[in-house]
Design an enzyme around this catalytic site. Structure first.
Site, mmCIF file in Angstrom:
data_model
loop_
_atom_site.group_PDB
_atom_site.id
_atom_site.type_symbol
_atom_site.label_atom_id
_atom_site.label_comp_id
_atom_site.label_asym_id
_atom_site.label_seq_id
_atom_site.Cartn_x
_atom_site.Cartn_y
_atom_site.Cartn_z
ATOM 1 N N HIS A 89 34.710 44.226 43.671
ATOM 2 C CA HIS A 89 34.199 43.226 44.755
ATOM 3 C C HIS A 89 35.328 42.435 45.712
ATOM 4 O O HIS A 89 35.500 42.821 47.608
ATOM 5 C CB HIS A 89 33.863 42.139 43.982
ATOM 6 C CG HIS A 89 33.260 40.840 45.525
ATOM 7 N ND1 HIS A 89 34.230 39.472 45.895
ATOM 8 C CD2 HIS A 89 31.963 41.121 46.067
ATOM 9 C CE1 HIS A 89 32.796 39.131 47.120
ATOM 10 N NE2 HIS A 89 31.931 39.831 46.551
ATOM 11 N N HIS A 136 39.655 50.832 35.143
ATOM 12 C CA HIS A 136 39.958 51.490 36.327
ATOM 13 C C HIS A 136 38.566 51.346 37.378
ATOM 14 O O HIS A 136 37.686 51.673 36.976
ATOM 15 C CB HIS A 136 40.147 52.758 36.611
ATOM 16 C CG HIS A 136 40.234 53.399 37.694
ATOM 17 N ND1 HIS A 136 40.543 52.415 39.459
ATOM 18 C CD2 HIS A 136 39.426 54.198 38.458
ATOM 19 C CE1 HIS A 136 40.203 53.393 40.490
ATOM 20 N NE2 HIS A 136 39.227 54.261 39.459
ATOM 21 N N CYS A 182 43.010 59.413 40.456
ATOM 22 C CA CYS A 182 42.805 58.302 39.472
ATOM 23 C C CYS A 182 43.246 57.181 38.648
ATOM 24 O O CYS A 182 44.158 55.652 39.252
ATOM 25 C CB CYS A 182 41.562 57.077 40.278
ATOM 26 S SG CYS A 182 40.628 56.895 41.565
ATOM 27 N N HIS A 189 43.207 41.814 25.722
ATOM 28 C CA HIS A 189 43.379 42.123 27.697
ATOM 29 C C HIS A 189 42.581 43.514 28.152
ATOM 30 O O HIS A 189 43.199 44.873 27.625
ATOM 31 C CB HIS A 189 43.617 41.967 28.467
ATOM 32 C CG HIS A 189 43.663 40.201 28.361
ATOM 33 N ND1 HIS A 189 43.249 39.113 28.318
ATOM 34 C CD2 HIS A 189 45.237 39.677 28.169
ATOM 35 C CE1 HIS A 189 43.600 37.653 28.347
ATOM 36 N NE2 HIS A 189 44.578 38.444 27.495
ATOM 37 N N HIS A 196 43.746 65.309 28.750
ATOM 38 C CA HIS A 196 43.921 66.292 30.153
ATOM 39 C C HIS A 196 42.607 67.440 29.479
ATOM 40 O O HIS A 196 42.401 67.965 28.315
ATOM 41 C CB HIS A 196 44.957 66.835 30.541
ATOM 42 C CG HIS A 196 44.459 67.477 32.268
ATOM 43 N ND1 HIS A 196 43.586 68.511 32.424
ATOM 44 C CD2 HIS A 196 45.731 67.067 33.253
ATOM 45 C CE1 HIS A 196 44.079 68.507 33.671
ATOM 46 N NE2 HIS A 196 45.489 68.202 34.173
ATOM 47 N N ASN A 210 37.743 50.237 46.009
ATOM 48 C CA ASN A 210 38.493 51.408 45.056
ATOM 49 C C ASN A 210 39.547 51.308 45.261
ATOM 50 O O ASN A 210 39.970 52.286 46.455
ATOM 51 C CB ASN A 210 38.012 53.138 44.852
ATOM 52 C CG ASN A 210 38.006 53.535 43.724
ATOM 53 O OD1 ASN A 210 39.266 53.404 43.111
ATOM 54 N ND2 ASN A 210 37.564 54.603 43.188
#
Length: 452
Positions: free
Chosen positions: A379, A350, A180, A346, A261, A383
């Site tokens: 909502h 994710h 993702c 802001h 990573h 995802n």
């Protein structure tokens, strides 16, 4: 020596990508200090953001999802109950989307159906980019397409090249299996390529294909069935440029990218895997190590991001606290957690799931207002993997929150295990367009009290 110390001081405490030239002149017994600031990097501008809004016929409520799951005949009754429990706790709404291959009886698991699902989403967002007239297909010199679980041959990038007849010398890449957080990773690759390809445009396309071919059909509940419940259909296309003249029409400028990573650690590496269960059904496995692996990756990434975005006062508090604990051995003193809200306006977190958002909120000490865009994105859209952070950004734009000079922090976690960050600076007050914002027809309904 004094001059060099000043340069190092400014570079560390203010901005590591700027060169500070300090000139001290003595004239008529008066000392004048001049500071000249030079930008060292090739700028990366975001010109347009296009997001996929599927047809209303593809909307799937939670109840409809369960009914369709029952009709497939794949799942035991206990597995249906488990999925119902996950959906009830997921904070997903009843207007998320599934691709056509998942909405047929029986589910279409063919390669052709998966290809079609990918093409619908991918071409829809690229069509939007070219429809604005900002750039022509032949002007795109860099193309990066990301998709985790669907990696066809020819590649997704090659299909974009073929569809739009992009030029022969284009630098085209398909990134697969990277989770993702690949949305940020695609921006990182585009930025690096823009550094060595002057006066060009880069196009990043982020999507996930959750077709009938990729869905899990087994009954291994806790570790493999959760992804069926949370992932939904979405895609994004991001148009970037390094042309100096494009700054006037750009929405944002990329300030920093920080990639972490943790793949060298075995537990982190194995916490999200694509594998078969005991009955031979393929799916994504989420191990019990995913929570601690996420925490370590996030902490490592945030530690590297902090010096880049925090104001001088916060850095000073951190250094004083560190000296007190490590040098003066004041063991009773707690480690100081910087207030990231002092350097960031802001936060594009994710929306990987309710637990992910809650964890980020707690770790970064964010308010309900800061985390609202991620919650509402989960909502409304679910995802959508690597494209999710762009729906979060679009929510902020639809709410007219972003103003010129505001700093935005995109933060995403992904398999491997990775934590990737992108820091953007808004270049204008009005963030509407050029491509249409998919939130506009429903933004008046949000925020909703969906978090329980």
């Amino acid at each position: 020596m004094i001059l060099m110390t000043c340069v190092i001081f400014f570079s560390f405490f203010f901005n590591q990508n700027l060169l500070y030239l300090i000139v001290i002149r003595k004239r008529d017994n008066a000392v004048n200090i001049y500071i000249y600031i030079y930008e060292c990097r090739t700028p990366t501008y975001l010109l347009d953001l296009a997001l996929f809004k599927p047809d209303d016929s593809c909307k799937v409520s939670k109840d409809e999802y369960l009914e369709r799951a029952k009709k497939t005949g794949f799942f035991l009754e206990s597995s249906i109950e488990f999925q119902k429990k996950v959906l009830d706790l997921s904070a997903l709404g009843d207007e998320t989307y599934a691709p056509p291959s998942m909405l047929t009886y029986p589910i279409d698991a063919s390669q052709a159906a998966a290809d079609k699902d990918a093409d619908i989403a991918m071409f829809a967002v690229v069509d939007q980019i070219f429809a604005t007239g900002i750039v022509k297909p032949e002007d795109v010199g860099i193309l990066v397409v990301t998709c985790t679980v669907f990696c066809p041959v020819p590649s997704l990038a090659s299909r974009v090249v073929n569809r739009y007849k992009l030029r022969e010398d284009i630098e085209a890449y398909s990134l697969g299996g990277m989770g993702c957080s690949t949305g940020v990773l695609s921006i990182s690759l585009c930025r690096d390529l823009l550094k060595v390809n002057k006066n060009t445009h880069a196009l990043a396309v982020n999507l996930e294909v959750i077709s009938g071919q990729q869905g899990y059909r087994g009954n291994k509940r806790r570790s493999m069935m959760v992804t069926n419940c949370l992932f939904r259909w979405g895609a994004a296309a991001i148009l970037l440029s390094n042309k100096p003249g494009d700054k006037k029409k750009a929405k944002y400028q990329l300030m920093h990218v920080v990639r972490t990573h943790r793949g060298a650690d075995d537990k982190s590496f194995n916490c999200v895997r694509s594998e078969e269960d005991e009955d031979g059904f393929k799916g994504l496995t989420l191990s019990k190590d995913i929570v601690p692996a996420s925490a370590v990756a996030l902490k490592t990434n945030v530690t590297k991001v902090a010096p880049l975005i925090l104001p001088f006062t916060e850095k000073l508090k951190y250094v004083i606290n560190l000296i007190a604990r490590k040098v003066l051995k004041m063991q009773s003193m707690k480690a100081y957690v910087p207030d990231f809200k002092t350097g960031v306006d802001h936060f594009c977190i994710h929306p990987g799931g309710k637990a992910v958002i809650d964890g980020m909120m707690e770790h970064l000490k964010l308010s309900e207002w800061h985390i609202e865009p991620s919650r509402m994105t989960l909502h409304r859209w679910g995802n959508t993997s690597c494209s999710s952070i762009w729906y979060v950004l679009a929510y902020m734009e639809a709410k007219n929150r972003v103003r010129k000079g505001h700093i935005l922090w995109q933060l995403a976690l992904g398999s491997g295990f990775k934590c990737n960050t992108a820091i953007w600076k808004s270049l204008r007050n009005d963030q509407n367009g050029p491509s249409p914002n998919p939130w506009l027809d429903c933004i008046h309904k949000y925020p909703q009290p969906v978090w329980t």
